[in-house]
Design a protein around this motif. Sequence first.
Motif, mmCIF file in Angstrom:
data_model
loop_
_atom_site.group_PDB
_atom_site.id
_atom_site.type_symbol
_atom_site.label_atom_id
_atom_site.label_comp_id
_atom_site.label_asym_id
_atom_site.label_seq_id
_atom_site.Cartn_x
_atom_site.Cartn_y
_atom_site.Cartn_z
ATOM 1 N N ARG A 9 26.127 -76.628 -16.913
ATOM 2 C CA ARG A 9 27.108 -75.552 -16.902
ATOM 3 C C ARG A 9 27.121 -74.852 -15.566
ATOM 4 O O ARG A 9 26.094 -74.602 -14.951
ATOM 5 C CB ARG A 9 26.767 -74.537 -18.007
ATOM 6 C CG ARG A 9 26.900 -75.133 -19.393
ATOM 7 C CD ARG A 9 28.348 -75.390 -19.709
ATOM 8 N NE ARG A 9 28.474 -76.129 -20.957
ATOM 9 C CZ ARG A 9 29.594 -76.643 -21.388
ATOM 10 N NH1 ARG A 9 30.696 -76.530 -20.692
ATOM 11 N NH2 ARG A 9 29.635 -77.288 -22.538
ATOM 12 N N LYS A 11 28.688 -71.536 -13.238
ATOM 13 C CA LYS A 11 29.243 -70.188 -13.343
ATOM 14 C C LYS A 11 30.664 -70.196 -12.799
ATOM 15 O O LYS A 11 30.934 -70.794 -11.764
ATOM 16 C CB LYS A 11 28.403 -69.192 -12.537
ATOM 17 C CG LYS A 11 26.970 -69.084 -13.006
ATOM 18 C CD LYS A 11 26.882 -68.375 -14.332
ATOM 19 C CE LYS A 11 25.449 -68.183 -14.774
ATOM 20 N NZ LYS A 11 25.346 -67.508 -16.052
ATOM 21 N N ALA A 275 36.597 -68.267 -19.153
ATOM 22 C CA ALA A 275 35.215 -68.669 -18.885
ATOM 23 C C ALA A 275 34.457 -67.600 -18.104
ATOM 24 O O ALA A 275 33.242 -67.456 -18.278
ATOM 25 C CB ALA A 275 35.194 -69.994 -18.130
ATOM 26 N N ASP A 276 35.150 -66.839 -17.253
ATOM 27 C CA ASP A 276 34.434 -65.797 -16.519
ATOM 28 C C ASP A 276 33.947 -64.707 -17.466
ATOM 29 O O ASP A 276 32.859 -64.146 -17.289
ATOM 30 C CB ASP A 276 35.277 -65.232 -15.370
ATOM 31 C CG ASP A 276 36.624 -64.655 -15.797
ATOM 32 O OD1 ASP A 276 37.004 -64.800 -16.975
ATOM 33 O OD2 ASP A 276 37.301 -64.064 -14.930
ATOM 34 N N GLU A 279 30.875 -66.204 -19.315
ATOM 35 C CA GLU A 279 29.690 -66.278 -18.454
ATOM 36 C C GLU A 279 29.092 -64.900 -18.206
ATOM 37 O O GLU A 279 27.874 -64.743 -18.102
ATOM 38 C CB GLU A 279 30.049 -66.955 -17.120
ATOM 39 C CG GLU A 279 30.466 -68.410 -17.253
ATOM 40 C CD GLU A 279 29.337 -69.327 -17.697
ATOM 41 O OE1 GLU A 279 28.163 -68.919 -17.612
ATOM 42 O OE2 GLU A 279 29.629 -70.450 -18.135
ATOM 43 N N PRO A 282 27.457 -63.555 -22.392
ATOM 44 C CA PRO A 282 27.071 -64.604 -23.341
ATOM 45 C C PRO A 282 26.665 -64.080 -24.708
ATOM 46 O O PRO A 282 26.965 -64.705 -25.742
ATOM 47 C CB PRO A 282 25.904 -65.302 -22.637
ATOM 48 C CG PRO A 282 25.387 -64.299 -21.648
ATOM 49 C CD PRO A 282 26.591 -63.532 -21.203
ATOM 50 N N ARG A 400 32.659 -75.464 -25.218
ATOM 51 C CA ARG A 400 31.347 -74.817 -25.255
ATOM 52 C C ARG A 400 30.752 -74.870 -26.666
ATOM 53 O O ARG A 400 30.348 -73.859 -27.239
ATOM 54 C CB ARG A 400 31.457 -73.377 -24.756
ATOM 55 C CG ARG A 400 31.818 -73.230 -23.296
ATOM 56 C CD ARG A 400 30.835 -73.931 -22.346
ATOM 57 N NE ARG A 400 29.449 -73.533 -22.592
ATOM 58 C CZ ARG A 400 28.832 -72.531 -21.964
ATOM 59 N NH1 ARG A 400 29.491 -71.827 -21.055
ATOM 60 N NH2 ARG A 400 27.575 -72.242 -22.235
#
Length: 451
Positions: A9, A11, A275-276, A279, A282, A400
Amino acid sequence: MSVFSNLSRRKFLVTAGASAAGAVLLKGCTSPSPTASSNSPSAAAPSPVAAGDAPETTKAVLGYIPILEAAPLVVAKEKGFFAKYGMADVEVVKQANWAGARDNVVIGTQGGGIDGGQWQMPMPHLISEGVITNGNKVPMAVLMQLNTQGNGIAIAGMHQGKQLGLKINDPEYIKGFQAANGRRFKAAHTFPNVNQDFWIRYWFAAGGVDPDKDIELLAVPSAETVQGMRNGTMDAFSTGDPWPYRIINEKIGFMSALTAEIWPYHPEEYLAMRADWVEANPKATKAIIKAIMEAQQWCDKPENREELATLVAQRQYFNAPKPVVLSPLKGTYEMGDGKATISDVNKSPLYWKDPNGNSISYPYKSHDLWFLTESMRWGFHKNALTDFDAAKKLVDRVNREDLWREAAKEAGFTADIPKETSRGVETFFDGVKFDPENPQAYLDSLKIKAA
């Protein structure tokens, strides 16, 4: 062994390039979310969040479209499941349409948009690659599947008696429609190159009709499509619940098939977020997944379906009469055109597990691959989907499922965690099989395709 590699994965650092004027415009696509019901027993339940393991934030903005695929989001809010897992400030915000949802996730909440929400597939992959965002790549994370089934192919009433059922018995009626009527047979879906487009394409092609050559197929808003079916300018519509009920009840047309018949327990719509955001948050991401997992389990209990219809029918959510949503939730579908009424809850929208014991909530990578393979079948996105290796790598970047597994373990749902990232070979109503270990064989077996 799975066809999918275990890519490390990375970032994601993403910026949303949208003007202030655009942000104001897009905010008009949303409506404020109500708070959880004060009389909900779940809202008062003690939080399972351990000390020192609290989410990084209690806030997130999730978009949805008012169809039954969105039910777990509504339930997680209304029944207090978001609050239970420390996400008391999650907003569940109605989107005007799929294009509005796409644009809102591009600008993100900093621009007045959304952090993620409900998506047709493979929208998250296409947004990640900039395919449907004018080249603006906004990496997305697919977190879970929201439901299975709950869609169908509606046909305008003028075509009654023409044997347009699950099987198209007379494809020449559709192919020769222009010669006989002065216009091509016209069909629609709500957004191009995603779920509802794929369902109607598959149905036409299985019946011997090429959706790119023999008919006119286009993206049209639901209300406009139904009006076209009323006035005789639209012939078919790939639609989600509760539209089938309305089409039959208002005598606009009939149902040729349910997607539950085309592909039983097929992947339908998904939860995906930027996704930001994932990340950076979480723990909050897993808290959202856990809350929706509980909502999905609640939705699938037969004794809750009546209340579920009441919740989603509210003005601030679907703004629909309760019978319109209750009928499909009970698996009762009046098909019309002399077809027998379907009364089978296993053909209704399902949210947690299917009757075969397979997870519905878990985002199988094999299903992502089918959506991308079907994209290749019809010649979509040739620059982004150059071959199956590229498709599998895209799935590994976006899907994910690891977070779903972690969330399930932390929430104690260990008995429902799939052993593999693939559900295995899938079989469609026409006998065609999709083996995720050999997607090329699936493409080769299809008689009608662009690829």
